[in-house]
Each structure stands twice: as C-alpha cells, then as structure tokens.
Scaffold this motif. Structure first.
Motif, PDB file in Angstrom:
ATOM      1  N   MET A   1      53.134  54.804  96.288  1.00 14.23           N
ATOM      2  CA  MET A   1      52.688  55.422  94.963  1.00 14.23           C
ATOM      3  C   MET A   1      53.999  56.652  94.576  1.00 14.23           C
ATOM      4  SD  MET A   1      49.971  53.897  94.984  1.00 14.23           S
ATOM      5  CE  MET A   1      49.297  54.641  93.368  1.00 14.23           C
ATOM      6  N   ASP A   2      54.086  56.672  93.156  1.00 18.83           N
ATOM      7  CA  ASP A   2      55.071  57.469  92.776  1.00 18.83           C
ATOM      8  C   ASP A   2      54.342  58.829  92.475  1.00 18.83           C
ATOM      9  OD1 ASP A   2      53.981  57.065  90.464  1.00 18.83           O
ATOM     10  OD2 ASP A   2      55.753  55.609  89.932  1.00 18.83           O
ATOM     11  N   SER A   3      55.139  59.721  91.637  1.00 17.85           N
ATOM     12  CA  SER A   3      54.578  60.947  91.037  1.00 17.85           C
ATOM     13  C   SER A   3      53.558  60.680  90.152  1.00 17.85           C
ATOM     14  CB  SER A   3      55.589  61.914  90.738  1.00 17.85           C
ATOM     15  OG  SER A   3      56.230  61.313  89.753  1.00 17.85           O
ATOM     16  N   THR A   4      53.239  59.631  89.668  1.00 16.59           N
ATOM     17  CA  THR A   4      52.395  59.367  88.682  1.00 16.59           C
ATOM     18  C   THR A   4      50.962  59.513  89.113  1.00 16.59           C
ATOM     19  OG1 THR A   4      53.728  58.234  87.424  1.00 16.59           O
ATOM     20  CG2 THR A   4      51.633  57.910  86.573  1.00 16.59           C
ATOM     21  N   ILE A   5      50.101  60.066  88.701  1.00 14.40           N
ATOM     22  CA  ILE A   5      48.562  59.951  89.053  1.00 14.40           C
ATOM     23  C   ILE A   5      47.805  58.474  88.478  1.00 14.40           C
ATOM     24  CG2 ILE A   5      46.088  60.916  89.298  1.00 14.40           C
ATOM     25  CD1 ILE A   5      47.550  63.514  88.015  1.00 14.40           C
ATOM     26  N   TYR A   6      47.354  57.888  89.609  1.00 10.17           N
ATOM     27  CA  TYR A   6      46.581  56.655  89.300  1.00 10.17           C
ATOM     28  C   TYR A   6      45.128  56.910  89.778  1.00 10.17           C
ATOM     29  CZ  TYR A   6      50.975  54.330  88.432  1.00 10.17           C
ATOM     30  OH  TYR A   6      52.228  53.837  87.734  1.00 10.17           O
ATOM     31  N   LEU A   7      44.256  56.546  88.755  1.00 14.02           N
ATOM     32  CA  LEU A   7      42.731  56.568  88.992  1.00 14.02           C
ATOM     33  C   LEU A   7      42.176  55.131  88.938  1.00 14.02           C
ATOM     34  CD1 LEU A   7      41.419  59.873  87.544  1.00 14.02           C
ATOM     35  CD2 LEU A   7      42.508  59.416  89.939  1.00 14.02           C
ATOM     36  N   ALA A   8      41.065  54.886  89.740  1.00 17.00           N
ATOM     37  CA  ALA A   8      40.180  53.849  89.295  1.00 17.00           C
ATOM     38  C   ALA A   8      39.035  53.846  88.789  1.00 17.00           C
ATOM     39  CB  ALA A   8      40.482  53.086  90.755  1.00 17.00           C
ATOM     40  N   ARG A   9      38.499  55.123  88.990  1.00 15.09           N
ATOM     41  CA  ARG A   9      36.985  55.568  88.632  1.00 15.09           C
ATOM     42  C   ARG A   9      36.966  57.023  88.768  1.00 15.09           C
ATOM     43  NH1 ARG A   9      31.799  53.024  88.435  1.00 15.09           N
ATOM     44  NH2 ARG A   9      30.334  54.326  89.196  1.00 15.09           N
ATOM     45  N   ALA A  10      36.208  57.457  87.560  1.00 12.22           N
ATOM     46  CA  ALA A  10      35.529  59.101  87.962  1.00 12.22           C
ATOM     47  C   ALA A  10      34.322  58.985  87.324  1.00 12.22           C
ATOM     48  CB  ALA A  10      36.668  59.856  87.001  1.00 12.22           C
ATOM     49  N   ALA A  72      27.295  66.842  87.208  1.00 10.51           N
ATOM     50  CA  ALA A  72      27.911  66.471  88.527  1.00 10.51           C
ATOM     51  C   ALA A  72      27.427  67.784  89.680  1.00 10.51           C
ATOM     52  CB  ALA A  72      29.381  66.203  88.708  1.00 10.51           C
ATOM     53  N   ALA A  73      27.000  67.503  90.784  1.00 13.50           N
ATOM     54  CA  ALA A  73      26.671  68.475  91.784  1.00 13.50           C
ATOM     55  C   ALA A  73      28.147  69.002  92.232  1.00 13.50           C
ATOM     56  CB  ALA A  73      26.114  67.951  92.938  1.00 13.50           C
ATOM     57  N   ASN A  74      29.282  68.386  92.087  1.00 14.05           N
ATOM     58  CA  ASN A  74      30.602  68.899  92.690  1.00 14.05           C
ATOM     59  C   ASN A  74      31.466  67.951  92.218  1.00 14.05           C
ATOM     60  OD1 ASN A  74      30.292  66.484  94.625  1.00 14.05           O
ATOM     61  ND2 ASN A  74      28.727  67.884  95.651  1.00 14.05           N
ATOM     62  N   ILE A  75      32.607  68.040  92.371  1.00 15.87           N
ATOM     63  CA  ILE A  75      33.962  67.422  92.395  1.00 15.87           C
ATOM     64  C   ILE A  75      34.334  66.911  93.569  1.00 15.87           C
ATOM     65  CG2 ILE A  75      36.349  67.118  91.329  1.00 15.87           C
ATOM     66  CD1 ILE A  75      34.496  67.700  89.266  1.00 15.87           C
ATOM     67  N   ASN A  76      34.330  65.601  93.755  1.00 12.10           N
ATOM     68  CA  ASN A  76      34.558  64.837  94.843  1.00 12.10           C
ATOM     69  C   ASN A  76      35.925  63.962  94.853  1.00 12.10           C
ATOM     70  OD1 ASN A  76      34.423  63.258  97.133  1.00 12.10           O
ATOM     71  ND2 ASN A  76      32.454  62.365  96.646  1.00 12.10           N
ATOM     72  N   LEU A  77      36.857  64.430  95.376  1.00 16.59           N
ATOM     73  CA  LEU A  77      38.296  63.950  95.497  1.00 16.59           C
ATOM     74  C   LEU A  77      38.479  62.923  96.608  1.00 16.59           C
ATOM     75  CD1 LEU A  77      40.106  67.331  95.070  1.00 16.59           C
ATOM     76  CD2 LEU A  77      39.611  65.931  93.190  1.00 16.59           C
ATOM     77  N   VAL A  78      38.615  61.627  96.237  1.00 15.12           N
ATOM     78  CA  VAL A  78      38.407  60.544  97.094  1.00 15.12           C
ATOM     79  C   VAL A  78      39.897  59.897  97.429  1.00 15.12           C
ATOM     80  CG1 VAL A  78      37.319  58.287  97.604  1.00 15.12           C
ATOM     81  CG2 VAL A  78      35.843  59.842  96.350  1.00 15.12           C
ATOM     82  N   THR A  79      40.263  60.155  98.457  1.00 15.04           N
ATOM     83  CA  THR A  79      41.820  59.772  98.837  1.00 15.04           C
ATOM     84  C   THR A  79      42.685  60.131  98.016  1.00 15.04           C
ATOM     85  OG1 THR A  79      41.549  57.427  97.821  1.00 15.04           O
ATOM     86  CG2 THR A  79      41.008  57.702 100.499  1.00 15.04           C
ATOM     87  N   GLY A  80      43.008  61.540  97.881  1.00 18.50           N
ATOM     88  CA  GLY A  80      43.993  62.141  96.899  1.00 18.50           C
ATOM     89  C   GLY A  80      45.133  62.799  97.785  1.00 18.50           C
ATOM     90  N   ALA A  81      45.231  62.448  98.981  1.00 21.31           N
ATOM     91  CA  ALA A  81      46.292  63.386  99.646  1.00 21.31           C
ATOM     92  C   ALA A  81      47.628  63.154  98.958  1.00 21.31           C
ATOM     93  CB  ALA A  81      46.184  62.958 101.111  1.00 21.31           C
ATOM     94  N   HIS A  82      48.162  62.003  98.454  1.00 22.12           N
ATOM     95  CA  HIS A  82      49.166  61.775  97.920  1.00 22.12           C
ATOM     96  C   HIS A  82      49.267  62.528  96.792  1.00 22.12           C
ATOM     97  CE1 HIS A  82      46.759  58.331  97.516  1.00 22.12           C
ATOM     98  NE2 HIS A  82      47.280  57.992  96.582  1.00 22.12           N
ATOM     99  N   TYR A  83      48.359  62.917  96.017  1.00 21.07           N
ATOM    100  CA  TYR A  83      48.468  63.669  94.776  1.00 21.07           C
ATOM    101  C   TYR A  83      48.136  65.131  94.735  1.00 21.07           C
ATOM    102  CZ  TYR A  83      48.334  58.757  92.889  1.00 21.07           C
ATOM    103  OH  TYR A  83      48.745  57.478  92.739  1.00 21.07           O
ATOM    104  N   VAL A  84      48.104  65.706  96.008  1.00 15.49           N
ATOM    105  CA  VAL A  84      47.754  67.204  96.229  1.00 15.49           C
ATOM    106  C   VAL A  84      48.392  68.044  95.023  1.00 15.49           C
ATOM    107  CG1 VAL A  84      47.782  69.077  97.638  1.00 15.49           C
ATOM    108  CG2 VAL A  84      46.726  66.913  98.671  1.00 15.49           C
ATOM    109  N   PRO A  85      49.669  68.216  95.063  1.00 15.18           N
ATOM    110  CA  PRO A  85      50.101  69.125  94.243  1.00 15.18           C
ATOM    111  C   PRO A  85      49.665  68.981  92.544  1.00 15.18           C
ATOM    112  CG  PRO A  85      52.215  68.035  95.669  1.00 15.18           C
ATOM    113  CD  PRO A  85      50.813  67.239  95.616  1.00 15.18           C
ATOM    114  N   GLN A  86      49.387  67.674  92.251  1.00 13.47           N
ATOM    115  CA  GLN A  86      48.988  67.532  90.814  1.00 13.47           C
ATOM    116  C   GLN A  86      47.486  67.918  90.633  1.00 13.47           C
ATOM    117  OE1 GLN A  86      50.632  65.113  92.791  1.00 13.47           O
ATOM    118  NE2 GLN A  86      51.785  63.657  91.455  1.00 13.47           N
ATOM    119  N   ILE A  87      46.888  67.464  92.014  1.00 12.69           N
ATOM    120  CA  ILE A  87      45.364  67.960  92.024  1.00 12.69           C
ATOM    121  C   ILE A  87      45.230  69.472  91.981  1.00 12.69           C
ATOM    122  CG2 ILE A  87      43.411  67.954  93.570  1.00 12.69           C
ATOM    123  CD1 ILE A  87      44.068  65.261  94.610  1.00 12.69           C
TER     124      ILE A  87
END
Length: 276
Positions: A1-10, A72-87
C-alpha cells in the motif's frame, strides 16, 4: 500500500461484540491491506489490498461524520495501521465538525509500539487479536514467528493507554481493551496458552472474546487442518479451560457463527459520496 487511503466498506456493522455493535451497530470502516496477512484470513479480499477505492483524508473525515449521522455507536477502524497518520488527520477534521463518538481500533495485534503511541488520545477502545502464543504456528500460518512477542508488547501498550474497561449505562463500552482470540481447528493447545497469558497478565482489566467463527474460505494443501471448522468439542474444551482459569470478563459465541454469511460484502458501501 502507498500513502493513498483505500477503503472497501464503511457501514453499520452488527456482528461485533454486544458492547460494540449492540442494537445501533458499529460504524465499521474497513481499510484495504494488512501488515500480517494470515493464510486463513476471513477478510482475504481486502487484506491483500485487491479490493478498495482510493479516497482522500477529507473524504475519510466525512465518512466518520456520515456514520455518526446514521446512528453508529462508535467509529470502528478495521486494520488501519498502515494509514494511522491519515486516520489521525481525519479524526481531527471530523472532531472539529462535531464527531464525538468513541473510536475503536480493530487490529491483528501485530503492531509497532510507535504506531500505537501515535494513536494515544485518539483511540478509546482497542480491539486487538491475540492469535498465537506458539511461534511455530505464527510462522506457519502468518509468516511471522515473532508474532507472540510483538502482540504481547502491543497489547501492553493498548492497556496502558486505555486502562480498565468502562461501560456506559446503555451497555456500550466507552473505554478499555477487548482482546479477541480465534480458535483454529486442531490447535486448542495454542488457544489455552493465549488465554492463560492474557488472564495472568491482565486479570479483570481487559475483556477476552473467545471466537469459534473460523471459516475455511479456501482449500489448503500444506495446512490441511485449516480445511474444516472447529468442532463443538474443541470450542467447549477452550471454554472449560477459561472457566477453570477464573476468566469472568469475556464474550463467547453461540450458534452458527462459522459461516460465510458473517463475512461482510466488501462492495464499497459508504465509501463514495452520495450526491443527490
């Protein structure tokens, strides 16, 4: 993965632990890519990074707000370690616009301490896995012989940040660490070791989620034990061990959870902005 955020579902996700999903649903944001890539991954399509749409930090912040608007009851970040600065940037932006939901960090447990320290003050609830206490298994299934020591250190940092679990009057968790363990077929010994370590180290300061939902999503030639679900007897063996250890704070699964129907459709729901 590069610096671009990729999402599959929200979208609202109803299949997390009761104190995370409840009746409202957890605002689950599924990021593409994973730093561990277990051979048996239940979310294989997104873990290898082949499913996902590119978005900006600004769009990610909008998604957090949209999930809040959906209840939503919360924001649930699923496998986001490689995007932490952007998160972190997106959480700051969303917070300035009124996003005030608890943030859940949903993780494989295979995390660098530097990453977790960057999240301090942003994450309210850590939801890591503790997959292995046996290095041989970690190498065989995840090509990460150092997983046990890495996860031990990571979970220690998570608990340091959150402290003991705290719940609201509505039953939803507000703060704390819940450690998940997925039992693998044929490897109950590893599971018992995981539970023993967690209980002896953290006692009642954490909750432990003991999961029976392993689903063979492909056929393995070299790891044939992974070609089946776990048996009722295997699950009961691990649960009995948990009771004997004195584990009281935890979650178990009942019914047919080992089904592909519990694996979300990574169809990009909630990723693209709906323009009337």
């Amino acid at each position: 993965m590069d610096s671009t955020i990729y999402l599959a579902r929200a979208a609202l996700h109803m299949w997390e632990e009761p104190c995370i999903s409840g009746k409202k649903g957890s605002g689950a944001v599924f990021f593409s890519g994973c730093g561990l890539r277990c051979c048996f991954c239940q979310n294989h399509d997104i873990a290898i990074g082949s499913r996902g749409l590119p978005i900006t930090v600004e769009r990610l912040s909008e998604i957090f707000l949209e999930l809040q608007e959906k209840g939503a009851a919360n924001i649930n970040l699923v496998t986001g370690a490689h995007y932490v600065p952007q998160i972190v940037q997106a959480l700051d932006m969303a917070g300035e616009k009124g996003m005030d939901l608890p943030v859940v960090y949903n993780s494989s447990g295979y995390e660098k301490l530097e990453t977790l320290k960057f999240l301090e003050g942003y994450v309210d609830v850590y939801l890591p896995d503790m997959k292995y206490m046996e290095s041989e298994l970690a190498q065989k299934f995840s090509h990460a012989a150092e997983y046990p020591e890495t996860a031990k250190a990571a979970i220690g940092e998570m608990v340091r940040q959150t402290g003991k679990c705290e719940f609201g009057e509505d039953g939803y968790i507000r703060k704390g660490t819940i450690v998940r363990h997925l039992i693998l077929p044929g490897h109950t010994r590893n599971s018992v070791k995981v539970l023993k370590y967690l209980h002896e180290t953290y006692g009642d300061n954490i909750y432990i989620s003991i999961m029976n939902q392993y689903t063979p999503v492909r056929t393995f030639d070299s790891c044939k034990e992974l070609n089946r679900k776990i048996t009722k007897r295997e699950y009961e063996k691990v649960l009995d061990a948990a009771v004997d250890m004195g584990i009281k704070n935890g979650f178990i699964q009942e019914g047919e959870t080992a089904s592909e129907s519990f694996i979300p459709d990574f169809d990009y729901e909630g990723v693209e902005k709906n323009i009337p």
